[in-house]
Design an enzyme around this catalytic site. Structure first.
Site, PDB file in Angstrom:
ATOM      1  CG  HIS A 655     -49.227  54.983  23.685  1.00  0.00           C
ATOM      2  ND1 HIS A 655     -49.215  54.059  25.227  1.00  0.00           N
ATOM      3  CD2 HIS A 655     -47.888  54.825  23.977  1.00  0.00           C
ATOM      4  CE1 HIS A 655     -47.862  54.095  25.670  1.00  0.00           C
ATOM      5  NE2 HIS A 655     -47.007  54.294  24.792  1.00  0.00           N
ATOM      6  CG  HIS A 659     -47.631  60.083  23.383  1.00  0.00           C
ATOM      7  ND1 HIS A 659     -46.248  60.208  24.163  1.00  0.00           N
ATOM      8  CD2 HIS A 659     -47.207  58.951  22.636  1.00  0.00           C
ATOM      9  CE1 HIS A 659     -45.746  60.101  23.307  1.00  0.00           C
ATOM     10  NE2 HIS A 659     -45.650  59.081  22.762  1.00  0.00           N
ATOM     11  CG  HIS A 695     -43.735  57.612  18.171  1.00  0.00           C
ATOM     12  ND1 HIS A 695     -44.513  58.774  18.176  1.00  0.00           N
ATOM     13  CD2 HIS A 695     -43.434  57.328  19.487  1.00  0.00           C
ATOM     14  CE1 HIS A 695     -45.398  58.913  18.982  1.00  0.00           C
ATOM     15  NE2 HIS A 695     -44.786  57.871  20.014  1.00  0.00           N
ATOM     16  CG  ASP A 696     -46.722  55.751  19.971  1.00  0.00           C
ATOM     17  OD1 ASP A 696     -46.180  54.478  19.853  1.00  0.00           O
ATOM     18  OD2 ASP A 696     -46.663  56.224  21.082  1.00  0.00           O
ATOM     19  CG  ASP A 807     -41.324  57.488  23.067  1.00  0.00           C
ATOM     20  OD1 ASP A 807     -42.239  57.859  22.880  1.00  0.00           O
ATOM     21  OD2 ASP A 807     -41.461  56.205  23.470  1.00  0.00           O
TER      22      ASP A 807
END
Length: 930
Positions: A655, A659, A695-696, A807
């Site tokens: 992550h 990614h 998102h991460d 994802d």
């Protein structure tokens, strides 16, 4: 007039010059007299001058004469004029008379005939009757006889004799005046009319006297009425009334009005008590009556050993007969002492008879009821005032909680006003102080202006260094937790140069009932000790003070925490943002086309680009989507934003920044290759594509389950629902809020609010728990062809499903990419499993247990089968271009099946390790999220 003087003269004054004019009588029309001639004649005929004075002089002239010759104080003279009739002062008044006039409230008034004289003339000297005789001489043609003139001379002689006070009496009178202790002047008209009414109908007078006091609830007014009625009722010169006040240990006899006579030692009250006089308990005759309850009837008061004649000397008065009686309430407790003096000599033998005692006792029974009612009313008023004051304390304390100094200042000022004390001190306990060694972090001392201290400055907040005895008292309160109420404490003689006669100290507690300080109040302003009511009020006061101080201290700690957070954010902002040099490098670099990097392909190689190339590729995708031109994105801000995003992804196996870029690339391919761009608006694309990159953010390499199990700060901050996803969104907001990073800055307020909502929804949708909540609805809409993407609720579901597709996109990539991604995910999971074993002391799921590494192929097969393929196949029903992703996922599933020694997964329940046939829910619990 003609019988006394052979002429009549008018004297007029003009400035400092005197002129005389005479009106010649019929006997001598040509006679002209000067003022000197008149003065010479008066000097040679003193008896004529005395006769004229006795006929013409009123009481105001007599008092002016007394003032000029030192027999009457200026204070008494001025005060007596306030109720006088209107008469102008002549221009030939002396300077002393003019000074009297200057201090008078009524500059154009003289003293009435009976306003002062009765206080100095025994038995009223029958003055009113004799003055009536004098006034008869004013009638024209009337000439007094020799006997009347002699009588007037004797009366004047008696007056002078009685007014010859001791030499030190003038000094004592001045002391009384300076102490604001004044002799009350009851309206003589009211007393005289009562006497006349009593003589005409004594029974009716008694009833009306009782009725008069029945509805009076003011102690001072009630005392006045009782004393007047008593003196009239038993036909005597006057009366006084002393109320019993204070606790049993410190009781005092208090007269609300300084009476004509007390018959005992007096303590002059403080200036704030108006005319109150306090007598120590057990002192003198009234003290004996109050203590014993006996009735004392003296025919010669001056011979009694308990009698004190000081007031007699001051007032020019002699007390002969005296009757002192207790006043009782309904419970037969003594609440006051009444004193009646000098029975009228014309009534009986001039002594108080048993009938007088009986009559006074009967009336005092009603007085006891009236005084009790007044006392209860006074208590209710005090209680109301205290409650109101406590509400004001609460308002003050909770209104200002930003500064401890300001709160303590209000506390001490309120304490002084509320409890009428000279001094207040507050000592704050040092944090971590044990019961053996008491230490105070801060001590404050505030003196009231009434204390006369010039050493205390409320602004400078002086430390309490004046008395070690106060510190000892405070230490004792902290150690024992008790309330200390001390009277004349031997260990503390003085504080700030003031003698200590009363001290009250209480602990201050916080909401956990822990002592955080000590409050001390010193010296009641009325000179008495602190009573039980003061203790109760001070206890309630310290309770609110404790809460106020505790809240202020907590607010201070919160301010410090906020300051630390601000500093931390500044440090993170500096070290977490990319440098200008780094951004400039991308500004000067030419960006290849999307086709050169195959950005629109669903089979894009996730590992084909370097870290810098991924930033350039992200810029290219922004350009190809038309977002830069459509929303006027500042190019430098975009480069700064992307560089900072990369810097805020941690160096974890999976992550990480790569990614995030790969998820954004899949979104770009779906929008362009699969044609989803035609369904979504530009603002939705802007928010979702940015959400893929964010998102991460700041992922720690552990999932939501681990955050909850470990009780991390993130779990405490965001709760157990979508913990990491909420953190990712807030981190993205922080970067967007940093200077030079806001790629949404050109949007309108409405569009900005809309895109931030889409961004938050996109990031939260990457939580698998959200996917499982929504996929049933999405599958139903697609399977039944009931979807309508113009409906906002359905669009939200579609956007959430597309975020999950992106994802999980690695499962659809070619095998060599899929296998490498799976190894990275497994390594990250194994690291979390190791932490669960060592830190949490629990057994991790099989997917995160290094000892079960051989089970990985089967777990990956089940992952694709239960989670990935159902979503891709559903999207294929809506858009056939998603079939490429289905094919890629099926191909990878077959590879994992081959590795696990299986050709097809037909019987998932027969796996010996319990992993081949796990259900969807079991997979979800083991994998957490990718």
């Amino acid at each position: 007039m003609s019988s006394i003087f052979p002429w009549r003269v008018e004297v007029t004054c003009d400035g400092d010059q005197e002129s005389t004019s005479s009106r010649t009588p019929s006997t001598d029309s040509n006679m002209q007299l000067s003022f000197a001639d008149i003065e010479e004649w008066l000097d040679t005929h003193p008896e004529k001058m005395a006769d004229y004075f006795l006929m013409k002089a009123d009481i105001s002239l007599v008092n002016r004469w007394l003032v000029l010759h030192g027999f009457l104080s200026i204070k008494d003279y001025v005060s007596s004029r306030r109720n006088s009739a209107t008469t102008n002062i002549s221009n030939d008044s002396s300077p002393l008379e003019k000074s009297c006039e200057f201090f008078s409230d009524s500059p154009d008034s003289y003293i009435t005939s009976k306003s002062v004289s009765k206080k100095h003339l025994r038995q009223d000297y029958a003055l009113s009757k004799k003055m009536n005789v004098f006034r008869t001489c004013d009638t024209p043609g009337h000439s007094p006889d020799v006997s009347s003139i002699q009588s007037r001379r004797n009366s004047l002689k008696d007056m002078r004799k009685c007014l010859s006070l001791p030499s030190r009496s003038i000094y004592i009178l001045n002391m009384l005046i300076q102490s604001k202790v004044e002799i009350p002047r009851f309206p003589s008209k009211g007393r005289d009319s009562k006497r006349e009414f009593r003589l005409s109908n004594e029974r009716q007078f008694f009833l009306e006297s009782v009725q008069e006091i029945a509805h009076d609830l003011d102690a001072k007014s009630l005392t006045q009425k009782i004393t007047v009625n008593l003196s009239v009722l038993v036909d005597c010169d006057g009366a006084s009334l002393f109320l019993i006040q204070g606790p049993k240990s410190h009781r005092m006899l208090v007269s609300k009005v300084f009476d004509l006579h007390t018959g005992t030692d007096i303590i002059v009250a403080s200036p704030t008590d108006d005319n109150e006089v306090r007598v120590p308990w057990g002192t003198g005759i009234i003290g004996h009556v109050a203590e014993s309850g006996d009735i004392v009837n003296l025919t010669n008061a001056s011979e009694h050993p308990r009698y004190n004649d000081e007031v007699d000397k001051i007032c020019g008065y002699r007390t002969e007969t005296l009757l002192c009686m207790p006043v009782r309430n309904a419970d037969n407790d003594i609440i006051a002492v009444a004193q009646i003096f000098n029975k009228n000599s014309e009534s009986g033998e001039g002594v108080f008879t048993p009938e007088d005692e009986k009559l006074a006792k009967m009336y005092l029974e009603f007085c006891g009821i009236a005084l009790t009612n007044a006392y209860l009313f006074e208590l209710s008023q005090k209680e109301y005032e205290r409650n109101r004051s406590l509400l004001e304390v609460v308002h003050d304390l909770f209104e200002e909680q930003t500064s401890l100094d300001k709160v303590i200042l209000k506390i001490m000022q309120r304490a002084q006003r509320l409890l009428n004390c000279e001094r207040a001190a507050l000592l704050l306990l040092q944090e971590g102080t044990d019961s053996e060694i008491v230490k105070f972090s801060r001590t404050f001392d505030l003196a009231s202006p009434l204390a006369g201290s010039s050493t205390t400055n409320t602004r400078s907040w002086p430390e309490l260094k004046t008395s070690s005895g106060l510190l000892q008292v405070a230490e004792r309160v902290v150690c024992t937790g008790e309330v200390l109420n001390l009277t004349d404490p031997p260990e503390i003689q003085q504080v700030g140069g003031r003698h200590i006669w009363s001290l009250l100290s209480m602990p201050i507690r916080n909401r956990d009932y822990r002592i955080i300080g000590v409050a001390i109040i010193i010296n009641r302003t009325d000179g008495t000790s602190f009573d039980e009511n003061d203790e109760q009020l001070f206890e309630a006061f310290t309770l609110f003070c404790g809460l106020g101080i505790n809240n202020t201290l907590m607010y201070g700690e919160l301010e410090k925490a906020m300051a630390r957070q601000k500093v931390a954010i500044e440090v993170i902002s500096y070290h977490g943002t990319s440098s200008r040099k780094e951004v400039q490098r991308f500004l000067d670099t030419k960006i290849p086309s999307g086709d050169e990097w195959q950005l629109e392909s669903l089979k894009f190689d996730d590992f084909s680009l370097s870290s810098d190339e991924m930033i350039l590729a992200s810029i290219r995708m922004f350009q190809n989507l038309g977002l830069i031109s459509k929303f006027r994105i500042d190019y430098q801000s975009l480069c700064q934003f992307l560089c900072t995003l990369r810097k805020n992804y941690r160096n974890v196996p999976y992550h990480n920044w790569r990614h995030a870029f790969n998820v954004a690339q899949v979104m770009f391919a779906i929008l362009t290759h699969c044609g989803m761009k035609s369904i979504l608006t530009d603002l939705e694309i802007f928010g979702m594509f940015t959400g893929c990159l964010c998102h991460d953010l700041d992922h720690r390499g552990t999932n939501n389950s681990f955050q909850e199990k470990s009780g991390s700060a993130l779990a405490l901050l965001y709760g157990s629902k979508a913990t990491m996803e909420q953190h990712h969104f807030n981190h993205a907001v922080m970067i967007l809020s940093s200077k030079g990073h806001n790629i949404f800055s050109s949007l309108s307020a409405a569009d900005y609010s809309r895109v931030m909502k889409i961004l938050k929804q996109a990031i939260l949708a990457t939580d698998l728990s959200t996917y499982f909540q929504l996929r049933g609805k999405f599958f139903s809409l697609v399977d039944n062809a009931e979807y309508n993407w113009d409906v906002e609720d359905q669009r939200e579901v579609l956007r959430s499903m597309l975020m999950t597709v992106c994802d999980l996109g690695a499962s659809t990539k070619p095998w060599h990419i899929q296998k490498k991604v799976a190894e990275l995910v497994t390594n990250e999971f194994f690291d979390q499993g190791d932490k669960e074993k060592t830190q949490l002391r629990i057994q991790p799921p099989a997917l995160m247990d290094r000892e079960k590494k051989h089970e990985l192929p089967q777990l990956q097969y089940d992952w694709i089968d239960s989670i990935c393929l159902p979503l891709y196949r559903c999207l294929t029903k809506m858009n056939e271009r998603f079939m490429e992703m289905v094919d890629g996922a099926v191909s990878n599933q077959e590879k994992w099946a081959a590795l696990s020694g299986q050709i097809a997964c037909t019987d998932k329940s027969e796996d010996s390790n319990g992993t081949a046939g796990v259900s969807t829910e079991d997979n979800r619990s083991k994998t957490g999220q990718l």
